[in-house]
Motif scaffolding. Structure first.
Motif, mmCIF file in Angstrom:
data_model
loop_
_atom_site.group_PDB
_atom_site.id
_atom_site.type_symbol
_atom_site.label_atom_id
_atom_site.label_comp_id
_atom_site.label_asym_id
_atom_site.label_seq_id
_atom_site.Cartn_x
_atom_site.Cartn_y
_atom_site.Cartn_z
ATOM 1 N N LYS A 660 -3.078 -0.857 3.764
ATOM 2 C CA LYS A 660 -3.432 -1.375 5.090
ATOM 3 C C LYS A 660 -3.097 -0.344 6.165
ATOM 4 O O LYS A 660 -3.906 -0.069 7.061
ATOM 5 C CB LYS A 660 -2.678 -2.683 5.359
ATOM 6 N N ALA A 661 -1.911 0.241 6.064
ATOM 7 C CA ALA A 661 -1.503 1.252 7.049
ATOM 8 C C ALA A 661 -2.412 2.467 7.021
ATOM 9 O O ALA A 661 -2.610 3.139 8.045
ATOM 10 C CB ALA A 661 -0.055 1.669 6.793
ATOM 11 N N ALA A 662 -3.022 2.723 5.842
ATOM 12 C CA ALA A 662 -3.912 3.881 5.709
ATOM 13 C C ALA A 662 -5.332 3.580 6.179
ATOM 14 O O ALA A 662 -6.167 4.498 6.231
ATOM 15 C CB ALA A 662 -3.937 4.341 4.254
ATOM 16 N N GLY A 663 -5.611 2.302 6.506
ATOM 17 C CA GLY A 663 -6.935 1.960 7.036
ATOM 18 C C GLY A 663 -7.773 1.083 6.146
ATOM 19 O O GLY A 663 -8.954 0.840 6.441
ATOM 20 N N ALA A 664 -7.219 0.549 5.043
ATOM 21 C CA ALA A 664 -7.985 -0.352 4.180
ATOM 22 C C ALA A 664 -8.267 -1.654 4.914
ATOM 23 O O ALA A 664 -7.440 -2.139 5.696
ATOM 24 C CB ALA A 664 -7.232 -0.632 2.884
ATOM 25 N N ASP A 665 -9.433 -2.226 4.642
ATOM 26 C CA ASP A 665 -9.829 -3.479 5.285
ATOM 27 C C ASP A 665 -9.494 -4.700 4.444
ATOM 28 O O ASP A 665 -9.252 -5.781 4.986
ATOM 29 C CB ASP A 665 -11.334 -3.461 5.569
ATOM 30 N N MET A 666 -9.521 -4.562 3.129
ATOM 31 C CA MET A 666 -9.250 -5.688 2.241
ATOM 32 C C MET A 666 -8.612 -5.165 0.957
ATOM 33 O O MET A 666 -8.831 -4.014 0.573
ATOM 34 C CB MET A 666 -10.534 -6.453 1.884
ATOM 35 N N ILE A 667 -7.882 -6.070 0.294
ATOM 36 C CA ILE A 667 -7.350 -5.784 -1.036
ATOM 37 C C ILE A 667 -8.034 -6.742 -2.014
ATOM 38 O O ILE A 667 -7.987 -7.955 -1.838
ATOM 39 C CB ILE A 667 -5.822 -5.954 -1.101
ATOM 40 N N ASP A 668 -8.669 -6.160 -3.027
ATOM 41 C CA ASP A 668 -9.318 -6.926 -4.091
ATOM 42 C C ASP A 668 -8.266 -7.096 -5.188
ATOM 43 O O ASP A 668 -7.884 -6.134 -5.851
ATOM 44 C CB ASP A 668 -10.528 -6.141 -4.600
ATOM 45 N N VAL A 669 -7.780 -8.327 -5.370
ATOM 46 C CA VAL A 669 -6.545 -8.553 -6.120
ATOM 47 C C VAL A 669 -6.830 -9.009 -7.546
ATOM 48 O O VAL A 669 -7.148 -10.167 -7.804
ATOM 49 C CB VAL A 669 -5.647 -9.576 -5.407
ATOM 50 N N SER A 670 -6.686 -8.077 -8.462
ATOM 51 C CA SER A 670 -6.802 -8.372 -9.882
ATOM 52 C C SER A 670 -5.425 -8.194 -10.513
ATOM 53 O O SER A 670 -4.406 -8.101 -9.816
ATOM 54 C CB SER A 670 -7.834 -7.442 -10.522
ATOM 55 N N SER A 671 -5.365 -8.142 -11.853
ATOM 56 C CA SER A 671 -4.091 -7.901 -12.530
ATOM 57 C C SER A 671 -4.357 -7.403 -13.938
ATOM 58 O O SER A 671 -5.458 -7.549 -14.475
ATOM 59 C CB SER A 671 -3.234 -9.178 -12.563
ATOM 60 N N GLY A 672 -3.319 -6.816 -14.525
ATOM 61 C CA GLY A 672 -3.363 -6.459 -15.931
ATOM 62 C C GLY A 672 -4.263 -5.297 -16.282
ATOM 63 O O GLY A 672 -4.690 -4.509 -15.443
ATOM 64 N N GLN A 673 -4.508 -5.156 -17.602
ATOM 65 C CA GLN A 673 -5.355 -4.132 -18.212
ATOM 66 C C GLN A 673 -4.773 -2.723 -18.059
ATOM 67 O O GLN A 673 -5.483 -1.732 -18.192
ATOM 68 C CB GLN A 673 -6.775 -4.199 -17.666
ATOM 69 N N VAL A 674 -3.477 -2.653 -17.764
ATOM 70 C CA VAL A 674 -2.799 -1.362 -17.651
ATOM 71 C C VAL A 674 -2.166 -0.981 -18.982
ATOM 72 O O VAL A 674 -2.121 0.187 -19.352
ATOM 73 C CB VAL A 674 -1.733 -1.417 -16.532
ATOM 74 N N SER A 675 -1.692 -1.999 -19.700
ATOM 75 C CA SER A 675 -1.025 -1.761 -20.982
ATOM 76 C C SER A 675 -1.456 -2.824 -21.982
ATOM 77 O O SER A 675 -1.596 -4.001 -21.621
ATOM 78 C CB SER A 675 0.497 -1.818 -20.806
#
Length: 794
Positions: A660-675
């Motif tokens: 947000k501080a860098a200028g993003a307008d929205m966060i698309d919130v998912s999870s997982g699939q990292v491990s």
């Protein structure tokens, strides 16, 4: 049969009377350590549905319980000098002592032996065929056989005190008061002609800051009386827990989950006797959804039914009991957890206006949905929908004058920078593996074009790769060559010319998860040939012993990849896309920097979360600088790695704040699939709580995604302020016109269809109205008439 129930609370008493009612020859004993009229707490709450279960199980006691109940339909919420009331909820309150006395009398009437003022363990029970351990929240039996029962006890954050008052509330009342220390809330309801329960609750840190941990019982009650004076109208608060002193009357709620409910104990002769957990000994559900006593009584009903269904086979009966009840209880506990967390974080929602705060409270457990609220109180919901639509810029008065109903939350517009979306539905990015040399072709035109015409406000491309080496598979689309730009211009042009939807592009780099086969040939499996080198934050092998090994990106490689993202962003702008999303989730390259599971670097890009954020933020700032100012950029993140030591929801809030501080307008919130070690907890809308938390703690708009499959889900998420947009994936694969179909299902017909499809709109709406009328007609039939209709005899 000889049955002994250890514990004379609702579970033990009710099971005893049910079994004696069915089998008068059984020897049934209920043993209680307290005196017959001792009880702690005040009133308990049931829903109308629970009463129906009691009537079916034992009409005689149910009639007495019903006669003693105080019934109400309304919930009233007091917040920031406002009172908001919703009706149709169907609750009943009864004094805990009165309930126990009714069950005790019914047991005695049927011949159940009641033993009071006796402390007994299962070792003291001789010659029993079945032992019921209904010994409550602090069950000694559960502790004794913990190796079998495997209890998981989660001590929740809030402190609460269970008080009573002579003030008679005419609705289930929630009152919220802000102090210099933080928020306090009261849960109050009448349960007899003279008394109401009055529970005061607050987070642990607020409780301590207010000094309640050091106050005497009398002083802490006086504190509550003063704080909630406006609702008490001069009536006093009082405690009936005379055995508790000082701050010990303020307790933290323990959420108990037992993996097993039956322990088979062997005697000296090898004979085995089951010791069965029931009620609070087996499980707990937070008082904010009023389900503890309900669960105990329904445990008793199910065990009695299971034994009736398996006569002479106690093991089979107990297996059936635990398999059925564990599912039902887990469902209630999940709802109770949602409710508990809402009350633990009132400060998260305190910035809401009273209208949305009240709606969020009513739907906090996800057991009450948007359309369910309409069934309960259409007037309340209609007023709230008008309020919400007006704040979204809809001319509510003009719509009402034209005879139109208020727009449901799902169909209110949403503006980000210079882009206005017509509703809150997004076609989620979904990998299609159908590109040739990175070129999006006719398939993509069909896929995205059909969904743009299907009513969604925004259609997103699948992850589009910034270089050949950034692809997941050879069939993934790219945006790094002139032919890619031309292909995407064609698709963007079609969407803009043939629909009022917007179209966005998701840019990403596969990192260590690249160079694999298309999903239907083996998801995440490496190519048989033609593999390319993989790069990630640190050396990694996604599938142990299977995947290719990636190498840690050098600083020079990182600069090159950043330049690739910039080039792709410039091409996306030239192609005419309305929206850009940066993919920083699911273990792909940028995600691999964020997660400590995949980032073991020792340079400026590794270590602390601040350092791990450095490269993704660097890429984001570079693309923001070349993307048009009037067009939004969202960032997709994995808010939970679901692995010990990985990204947590706490981290996700910090990550969102940084973007947000860098200028993003929205966060698309998912999870997982990292491990692949992940252990996600799935369920309806299971990722929405992460979007909720990020939106309301980090203060940035969010997109909810994951197991959102009905208009009801979308309406509830948007209306409660849990997210601003909802991304829907699989339902859109099954039905490109999902949004249009869902509008018709909920009876909202003021949705524009493509001119070519308007005949289908009328037909669909007629069919749904006929189905609704037929269902209403069937609901009015007797059970016999329904059976005859099903058999085709009427």
């Amino acid at each position: 049969m000889r049955i002994v129930c250890i514990g004379g609370g609702p579970a033990g008493l009710y099971f005893g009377l049910l079994m004696k009612r069915r089998h008068p020859d059984y020897e049934i004993t209920v043993i209680e350590r307290n005196r017959p009229y001792d009880t702690f707490g005040w009133g308990v709450v049931f829903s109308d549905q629970t009463l129906g279960n009691l009537r079916a199980a034992d009409p005689e006691s149910a009639a007495e319980i019903l006669d003693a109940f105080n019934h109400w339909d309304d919930i009233e919420i007091h917040f920031r000098e406002r009172s908001i009331r919703s009706s149709g909820h169907g609750f009943c309150g009864i004094g805990r002592k009165r309930l126990l006395n009714i069950l005790q009398a019914r047991c005695e009437q049927l011949g159940v032996k009641l033993v009071f003022e006796t402390q007994m363990s299962d070792d003291d029970v001789l010659d029993a065929d079945l032992i019921i351990a209904a010994d409550g929240l602090n069950s000694a039996t559960r502790q004794k056989y913990a190796a079998t029962y495997q209890p998981d006890i989660d001590l929740r954050d809030c402190r609460f005190v269970w008080l009573g008052t002579s003030k008679l509330f005419d609705a289930f009342t929630f009152a919220f008061e802000e102090t210099e220390f933080g928020w306090f809330q009261a849960h109050a309801y009448r349960f007899d002609d003279n008394t109401s329960t009055f529970i005061v609750e607050t987070p642990e840190h607020v409780w301590k800051a207010a000094g309640l941990d050091e106050m005497s019982k009398e002083d802490s009650i006086a504190f509550c009386e003063k704080l909630f004076a406006r609702y008490l109208d001069g009536h006093a608060l009082r405690s009936n827990a005379s055995h508790l002193r000082g701050s010990s009357q303020w307790i933290r709620f323990p959420r108990v989950v037992s993996r097993e409910w039956v322990h088979w104990k062997s005697d000296a002769h090898g004979e085995q006797t089951p010791v069965v957990l029931m009620g609070d000994a087996a499980h707990t559900a937070h008082f904010s959804i009023g389900s503890g006593t309900k669960l105990a009584l329904e445990d008793a009903i199910e065990l009695a039914n299971s034994m009736e269904a398996h006569p002479g086979d106690l093991r089979a009966a107990l297996d059936h009991y635990t398999s059925v009840r564990s599912v039902d209880v887990l469902r209630i506990q999940n709802a109770a957890r949602n409710s508990t967390e809402w009350f633990e974080h009132v400060d998260r929602y305190a910035k809401f206006e009273p209208e949305q705060f009240a709606y969020s409270l009513l739907t906090r457990s996800q057991r009450i949905s948007h359309e369910n609220l309409r069934d309960r109180d259409a007037h309340y919901l209609g007023g709230f929908e008008s309020w919400l639509a007006e704040r979204a810029g809809v001319n509510v008065n003009a719509r009402a004058a034209a005879g139109h109903r208020p727009a449901p939350p799902m169909f209110t517009p949403f503006t980000v920078r210079g882009v206005t979306l017509k509703n809150r539905v997004i076609v989620s990015p979904m990998a299609q593996y159908s590109a040739h040399d990175g070129v999006a072709g006719d398939y993509h035109l069909m896929h995205l074009g059909a969904r743009a015409m299907g009513g969604a406000a925004l259609v997103m491309t699948e992850m589009t790769c910034v270089s050949p080496e950034a692809r997941i598979t050879p069939a993934c689309p790219g945006m790094y060559a002139p032919e890619h730009l031309q292909a995407w211009q064609r698709i963007v042009g079609f969407v803009h010319a043939n629909s009022d939807a917007k179209i966005g592009i998701q840019l990403g780099h596969s990192g260590a998860k690249g160079s694999t086969r298309v999903a239907w040939e083996g998801i995440d499996q490496p190519l048989d040939e033609g593999n390319w080198p993989l790069v990630s934050a640190s050396p990694q092998q996604y599938l142990r012993g299977v995947s290719q090994h990636s190498h840690a990106a050098s600083v020079a490689e990182l600069r090159e990849i950043e330049a690739q993202f910039v080039r792709s962003t410039q091409m996306a702008a030239e192609a005419g896309f309305d929206w850009l999303e940066l993919h920083c989730a699911h273990g792909y390259l940028l995600s691999s920097f964020l997660s400590p599971l995949t980032n073991q670097r020792t340079d400026d890009y590794g270590g602390s979360l601040e350092n791990r954020l450095r490269y993704p933020l660097q890429v984001f700032k570079a693309i923001r600088a070349v993307w048009p100012d009037d067009k939004p950029i969202s960032v997709r993140i994995s808010a939970h790695d679901w692995v010990e030591g990985g990204i947590t929801p706490d981290d996700a809030v910090q990550i969102a704040r940084a973007f947000k501080a860098a200028g993003a307008d929205m966060i698309d919130v998912s999870s997982g699939q990292v491990s692949k070690d992940e252990k996600p907890v799935y369920g309806r809308m299971f990722q929405t709580p992460f979007a909720d938390r990020i939106r309301n703690e980090a203060g940035i708009a969010t997109i909810a995604v994951g197991a959102i499959s009905e208009a009801d889900h979308v309406n509830g998420i948007i209306a409660a302020g849990r997210a601003d947009l909802c991304a829907v994936a699989r339902p859109h694969l099954a039905n490109p016109a999902w949004t249009l179909g869902e509008a018709a299902k909920i009876g909202y017909f003021d949705v524009k269809w493509p001119n070519q499809y308007t005949a289908a709109k009328t037909q669909l709406e007629r069919n749904i109205e006929r189905e609704r009328a037929a269902a209403a007609a069937v609901a009015g039939l007797s059970p016999l008439e329904r059976a005859q209709r099903a058999e085709g005899t009427v």
